[in-house]
Design a protein around this motif. Structure first.
Motif, PDB file in Angstrom:
ATOM      1  N   ILE A  78      40.527  49.086 -12.895  1.00  0.00           N
ATOM      2  CA  ILE A  78      39.208  49.205 -13.509  1.00  0.00           C
ATOM      3  C   ILE A  78      39.080  50.584 -14.161  1.00  0.00           C
ATOM      4  O   ILE A  78      39.651  51.566 -13.689  1.00  0.00           O
ATOM      5  N   THR A  92      30.851  51.400 -13.606  1.00  0.00           N
ATOM      6  CA  THR A  92      31.751  51.679 -14.721  1.00  0.00           C
ATOM      7  C   THR A  92      31.047  52.503 -15.796  1.00  0.00           C
ATOM      8  O   THR A  92      29.896  52.248 -16.132  1.00  0.00           O
ATOM      9  N   ALA A 118      35.299  44.787 -10.973  1.00  0.00           N
ATOM     10  CA  ALA A 118      34.397  45.909 -11.244  1.00  0.00           C
ATOM     11  C   ALA A 118      33.257  45.941 -10.226  1.00  0.00           C
ATOM     12  O   ALA A 118      32.859  47.015  -9.750  1.00  0.00           O
TER      13      ALA A 118
END
Length: 585
Positions: A405, A152, A118
């Motif tokens: 991800i 994210t 990430a």
């Protein structure tokens, strides 16, 4: 830098200068070999000077670095690190929640890989937003050309929680003979695969004019949606603060989960123990102290400092499990581990709602970044920045899915760093990308983040998720509170809040127990109805289109005159300057 001309370095946006190859090489050598290139004459003490009550305030301001302004290498590294630290907690928190006890419950090695990846993916894809790539022979762009960094998306956390609860219930994710949930890499692959496919929706939407998007998704729709995302996330953070969100929450009298996170963990205690709450409080109060007394570089990384202080206390008192850190490899990168990608139909609608929220957040965040970067916030160039930012979000989410991800979204935290440091130069953004990739490659760093005890992480994420809810409230505050808008807000928010408070309220609505297309459709409806922000988003869009606008803001009942106030006796702005002032507030 004493005069005004030196204080505003590259403030105005200009076309990049074209330089011969020989000139670029000479400047590059000078950058790494001269004092001006390495250190310059920047006042570095400004970044580290704390804000203590007895210290005299310095009336001088730091120089402002414009969009394409160059800076010394050391300053670029420091400001880039400041941006990276401001992003760090926001990047790693969603994957830790998605792969943790509320989500896929991945094995430690898989969890460490996801967190490290990430960071790497956020660094690489942020560079796309910062660069602003022109699509050949079209008026469209990919990226904003600002310090619009990505990480994210928080919106995926409540969707993933609902999805994995359903998967464990219907047997798509495995459980032990005793009923305890086991790691579900297949489910994580389904979440990533579905997100990857749904990213095409955001890419298509990006080609609509920003004014059309703002008409379809005005603040009366996006404000309550973002607020409810924050509320749902704070609930999960509070569970972690008290010890964890797994089976130990029920405080069973027998079995492996009598204590949190389980009986075999170091310094395990019953859920809700004072020691756990104290650990979380230490992290939370550290953030407050950093904001009050910290230097600029500490203020912008206060969440990371809170994690660090809490982790030090946890390690000193025996709560930290070092075994997973010791077992982690030294380095990691994308695709070191993979997951079987698939599409899970029931979460398509909820994930599309996440992308809708990401679109509207991108519009607000890019506008704010232009403002603090001293770039115009209207006109053709501004519209292309909005379009490029949304398209880059979609493209980045596609690439992040291919890199295992969950979706990416523009981050707002870095606007505060720009305002604080007076540096809008994209060079600082590229240095931030460098730091993020470096943190991700160093796998033991990701392992240490995964090993942070739940109470420490819970204390920090309570603050972090609370800021998401406050962002939604700020959006709502821009709405003029007419009777019509109050009705739309109430009708959209009430069911969503109810779904957060009673998350299983729709479990028994459908009696059909079969599989196939019908079963998948009913599962999708259930997830939408039990995910508060998704329910509010769809209801807000519907009610905003159905309920007509009111010409004068309030429709008085028969025999009543509300020309100088609403039905509660509150004074309404009557002139255009008063209305503008009300909208600003």
């Amino acid at each position: 830098m004493s005069d005004r001309s030196q204080l505003d370095v590259g403030e105005k946006e200009a076309a990049p200068e074209v330089m011969p190859t020989q000139g670029r090489a000479k400047r590059l050598v000078s950058y790494f070999t001269t004092r001006d290139g390495l250190i310059g004459d920047y006042d570095y003490a400004f970044l580290f000077k704390p804000n203590l009550p007895f210290m005299r305030k310095d009336p001088r301001t730091a120089p402002f670095f414009g969009l394409d302004a160059r800076m010394p290498l050391l300053l670029g590294l420091l400001l880039g690190l400041q941006h990276a630290l401001a992003m760090l907690a926001g990047i790693v928190t969603p994957p830790i929640n998605i792969i943790g006890s509320n989500g896929a419950k991945l094995a430690p090695a898989d969890a460490q890989y996801v967190v490290s990846t990430a960071l790497i993916v956020s660094g690489l894809l942020s560079a796309i937003q910062i660069t602003r790539i022109h699509i050949w022979r079209t008026p469209y762009y990919v990226g904003t050309g600002l310090i619009s960094v990505v990480g994210t998306s928080f919106g995926m956390v409540p969707v993933a929680t609902a999805m994995f609860n359903q998967m464990y219930a219907n047997g798509m994710c495995p459980s032990s003979d005793s009923g305890a949930p086991l790691p579900c890499p297949r489910g994580y692959g389904a979440l990533v695969g579905t997100s990857l496919v749904c990213s095409l929706f955001e890419m298509l939407i990006s080609f609509l004019p920003p004014k059309v998007l703002q008409k379809i998704f005005p603040p009366v729709v996006t404000g309550p949606t973002v607020t409810l995302i924050g509320m749902a996330l704070v609930a999960s953070a509070f569970e972690g603060w008290a010890g964890g969100s797994g089976p130990c929450m029920a405080r069973p009298t027998s079995g492996l989960y009598q204590l949190c996170p389980n009986n075999a963990s170091p310094h395990a205690l019953p859920w809700g123990s004072a020691e756990f709450i104290g650990l979380g409080f230490a992290s939370f109060i550290t953030i407050i102290f950093c904001e009050r007394f910290g230097s600029p570089i500490i203020k912008s990384s206060s969440v990371v400092v809170g994690l660090l202080v809490g982790s030090i206390i946890a390690s000193a008192t025996g709560y930290f499990n070092h075994a997973t850190i010791d077992a982690a490899p030294v380095a990691s990168f994308i695709w070191v581990r993979t997951f079987p990608l698939s599409v899970y139909g029931p979460v398509v609608l909820p994930i599309i709602s996440v992308y809708l929220v990401n679109i509207m957040e991108a519009i607000g965040d890019v506008t704010a970044t232009c403002d603090v970067s001293r770039i115009e916030v209207e006109g053709k160039t501004f519209d292309t920045r909005i379009q490029g930012g949304i398209l880059a979000d979609g493209v980045n989410s596609l690439f992040s899915g291919l890199a295992t991800i969950t979706p990416m979204a523009v981050f707002a935290q870095n606007n505060g760093v720009i305002a604080l440091t007076r540096c809008a130069s994209r060079h600082a953004g590229y240095f931030a990308c460098f730091w993020l990739v470096l943190m991700g490659i160093f796998a033991k760093f990701g392992a240490a983040l995964v090993a942070i005890p739940s109470p420490v992480l819970g204390g920090v994420t309570t603050f972090l998720f609370g800021s998401v809810a406050v962002s939604g409230i700020r959006i709502i505050s821009t709405i003029r509170f007419t009777a019509r808008n109050r009705f739309v807000l109430t009708a959209a928010m009430a069911p969503g809040i109810g779904a957060i408070i009673v998350p299983k309220w729709f479990d028994y609505f459908f009696t059909y127990t079969g599989a196939g297309a019908k079963g998948g459709l009913l599962d999708a409806v259930t997830i939408v109805m039990e995910t508060g922000f998704t329910l509010t988003a769809f209801l807000g869009i519907i009610f905003n289109q159905l309920i007509p606008e009111e010409a004068d803001g309030v429709l008085p009942a028969a025999g009543q005159d509300f020309r100088n106030g609403d039905e509660h006796g509150l004074s309404l702005p009557t002139s255009e300057p008063e209305r503008a002032s009300a909208r600003a507030v």
